[in-house]
Design an enzyme around this catalytic site. Structure first.
Site, short mmCIF file in Angstrom:
data_model
loop_
_atom_site.label_atom_id
_atom_site.label_comp_id
_atom_site.label_asym_id
_atom_site.label_seq_id
_atom_site.Cartn_x
_atom_site.Cartn_y
_atom_site.Cartn_z
N ASP A 148 -23.65 29.61 11.66
CA ASP A 148 -23.05 28.45 10.66
C ASP A 148 -22.39 27.19 11.49
O ASP A 148 -22.01 28.01 12.32
CB ASP A 148 -22.28 29.28 9.68
CG ASP A 148 -22.86 29.82 9.14
OD1 ASP A 148 -24.04 29.60 8.96
OD2 ASP A 148 -22.08 30.26 7.68
N ASP A 176 -31.57 33.17 3.12
CA ASP A 176 -30.68 33.65 3.70
C ASP A 176 -31.06 34.81 3.66
O ASP A 176 -32.04 35.69 3.22
CB ASP A 176 -29.53 33.44 2.95
CG ASP A 176 -28.23 33.22 4.51
OD1 ASP A 176 -28.12 33.74 4.90
OD2 ASP A 176 -26.92 32.55 3.35
#
Length: 655
Positions: free
Chosen positions: A220, A153
């Site tokens: 997201d 990430d």
């Protein structure tokens, strides 16, 4: 009048898309699995992982290919061990990560871990250490734990700004940090799938394939239906990068999450993720999931589309924004085609897929996947009912390319007349090229061709012994045309080609009003003209003055530029689209929500992605013989659509 004849330049503009890739044998098809995040956020624990992993096996989902089980954020602690290694939270994972990996391997599953290229993991606080400046030891640790996949990430990573949690406009590219971890991951003595998750902020499609096996294309996914449209709009300029070993990641699936999507919405979501070749990663708890959602996740046909060996992603082919539906399609192994028609309306209705929109004129076999129906010998179009927010997902086999009409399929003969139907026309025009191929060479004579668009036959003189002959014929936009040929010898087939479009650059001989203005782009950008119109707001217009030889409906292809990426706005109503309206001769405008077109970094690429053209076609009505005023603008943009239209490069008109 500034007008040039042009052929389709889109493939040239996009290139092949297959950049240098990490070729280690992993992810030859998109990875499939389960991840803790969508259901449990950053609060996983050992029991949760055990229960869902066992459920993958017990439900048979593992047998379908869902094998990577990934523990997302929330598993770690703030401090490293005295020897510098990361470790797990012993309260949440009392048996430890090596034991968890062994548990998964004993079930025949694969162990996925989560890390971060910043100083902390996403989900902090409570703080959990990230891998920045510790990539070597962390890669070795993951390998020692027998990890099979690493999702990596991008939180807490911008040193220049004191490591904010999230920064969508960082001072430097994330690329070097991901390249660093990729190097150490590849140095281990076990294969580890590397999933790059930098949220699409630096257009990773250009560099990620050389470092990992998949890359997140955008922000997201959020647990709302509107997130599907937003994600698909961001996918449009990236799908040609997909291929074995390199997969654009549209993010984890919402299928099965309680009270998030309806069953038709889940079918649409799953279908599009599958045919776009996104990794299929379940985000919901498996145990207790409704039967309909389990059936969707276990649909063998849809999974087969995703795992097809050809590895070609579907592309956006047509969009009808006013009518609320659109079509995506792509090739499959064995010459088959998959097509998905999305019904954005919340009402069930009957919708038609025109096969030429997906490059096909005829399909010997059609399977409507979610309806469970089959049809043989489908000519030109297929109509079916589609539920609100649902999808018509079809597989087409034994196909013929668009424009080819064999007599034994499309024709019937009455005396000396042979009539072909149904014949599709993308636009209304007198300039369709009709090629007639004879079964046997005729003697010299005249034949007469009549179409449903005119009562006056076209006379064609056929030389003796000719195997084929060509002529120009008129057709009306749509799939209801007929072509009758009288006086011909036996005909093998006919082939139809639409008129070559005439191209009108947006910056030449247009009348501008409001704030819109011409802009010259650097060489090789703003394809194909090298210039564009900017600042088309709700009070601005660009009027093209375009002659036409026929009246009626005209298909036009719009070259646009849009790189308004929904980063911060993705949590709300950001859609990655801009609103464009096209009004012909004071008729009601046609509206088109154009997707992203940018294929360069939003941080440092040429024009920050605002030099990269996209192309979409749309059918417009109201054309007349002679001069036409075609007004491009953003009507209604203030009423909930984007306040800005895309930048406009030019338009090709099929007259």
């Amino acid at each position: 009048m500034a007008a040039i004849i042009f052929a389709s330049l889109l493939s040239t503009a996009l290139g092949s898309g297959l950049h240098a890739r990490l070729d280690d044998g992993l992810a030859r098809t998109p990875q499939m699995g389960w991840n803790t995040y969508n259901q449990y956020n950053c609060f996983p624990n050992e029991s949760i992982v055990h229960e869902n992993a066992q459920a993958l096996v017990d439900t048979g989902l593992a047998d379908f290919g869902y094998r990577y089980v990934t523990i997302d954020c929330g598993w770690s602690v703030e401090d490293r061990l005295p020897n510098g290694t990361i470790t797990w939270n012993e309260t949440l994972f009392p048996q430890g990560f090596p034991a968890l990996g062994q548990f998964l391997h004993d079930l025949g599953l694969l162990f996925g871990a989560y890390g971060d290229s910043g100083i902390l993991l996403c989900g902090s606080p409570p703080n959990q250490t990230g891998s920045l400046y510790h990539e070597d030891i962390d890669a070795r640790t993951f390998a020692e734990w027998k990890v099979d996949a690493l999702k990596y990430d991008n939180c807490y990573s911008d040193a220049a700004e004191n490591y904010p949690n999230v920064n969508y406009a960082p001072s430097t590219s994330p690329h070097p940090r991901f390249a660093n971890m990729s190097h150490y991951i590849q140095s281990q003595d076990r294969p580890i799938l590397f999933q790059i998750c930098e949220w699409g902020i630096d257009f990773p499609a250009l560099w990620a394939p050389a470092l990992g096996h998949s890359w997140r294309i955008g922000n997201d996914i959020i647990p709302h239906w509107r997130s599907i449209f937003r994600t698909l709009n961001q996918a449009v300029p990236q799908m040609h990068f997909a291929g074995p070993g390199q997969w654009p990641d549209l993010d984890m699936l919402l299928v099965g999450l309680d009270s998030v999507l309806s069953v038709p919405e889940e079918q649409t979501h799953f279908s599009l993720w599958a045919v776009l070749k996104s990794p299929l990663v379940i985000g919901a708890a498996i145990g207790g999931m409704r039967a309909e959602s389990l059936d969707i996740l276990g649909n063998k046909d849809v999974i087969a589309f995703n795992q097809d060996a050809l590895g070609e992603s579907a592309r956006l082919r047509r969009r009808w924004s006013d009518a609320g539906y659109e079509v995506w399609s792509g090739r499959l192994e064995g010459g088959k085609v998959v097509a998905a028609l999305i019904n954005w309306s919340d009402e069930e209705r009957e919708l038609t897929l025109d096969l030429p929109d997906v490059g096909v004129q005829f399909a010997g076999g059609l399977r409507n996947i979610w309806r469970g129906k089959r049809k043989s010998d489908v000519k030109t179009s297929y109509t079916a009912r589609v539920e609100g927010h649902g999808v018509m997902l079809v597989e087409l086999s034994d196909t013929l390319p668009v424009g080819k009409y064999p007599s034994e399929i499309f024709a019937h003969t009455n005396g000396e007349s042979t009539t072909f139907s149904p014949v599709y026309a993308i636009t209304s025009s007198r300039e369709y090229t009709l090629n007639i191929t004879f079964s046997q060479p005729p003697t010299a004579k005249n034949i007469f061709v009549t179409t449903s668009a005119t009562r006056s036959p076209v006379r064609i003189s056929v030389p003796s012994g000719a195997s084929s002959i060509s002529a120009l014929v008129p057709l009306t936009a749509g799939s209801g045309n007929t072509i009758t040929i009288k006086g011909a010898a036996l005909i093998s087939f006919i082939h139809l080609a639409p008129p070559v479009p005439i191209y009108y650059p947006a910056t030449q001989n247009t009348t501008l009003a409001g704030n819109t203005a011409p802009y010259s782009c650097p060489s090789a950008f703003c394809h194909p003209t090298g210039s564009k119109l900017t600042n088309l707001d709700t009070n601005s217009t660009a009027t093209f003055h375009i002659p036409s030889t026929t009246s009626g409906s005209k298909y036009i292809e719009v070259d646009f530029i849009n790189n308004e990426v929904a980063f911060d706005s993705s949590w709300g109503w950001g859609s990655n689209s801009r609103n464009l309206t096209i009004r012909v001769n004071d008729r009601e405008p046609v509206r088109l929500e154009v997707p992203l077109s940018g294929q360069h970094s939003e941080l440092s690429g040429p024009g920050l992605g605002w030099y990269d053209s996209g192309r979409l076609g749309v059918l417009t009505g109201g054309w007349k013989v002679g001069g036409n005023e075609v007004v491009f603008g953003n009507e209604g943009g203030e009423g909930g659509f984007s306040a800005w239209a895309p930048d406009l490069v030019g338009v090709g008109v099929y007259d």
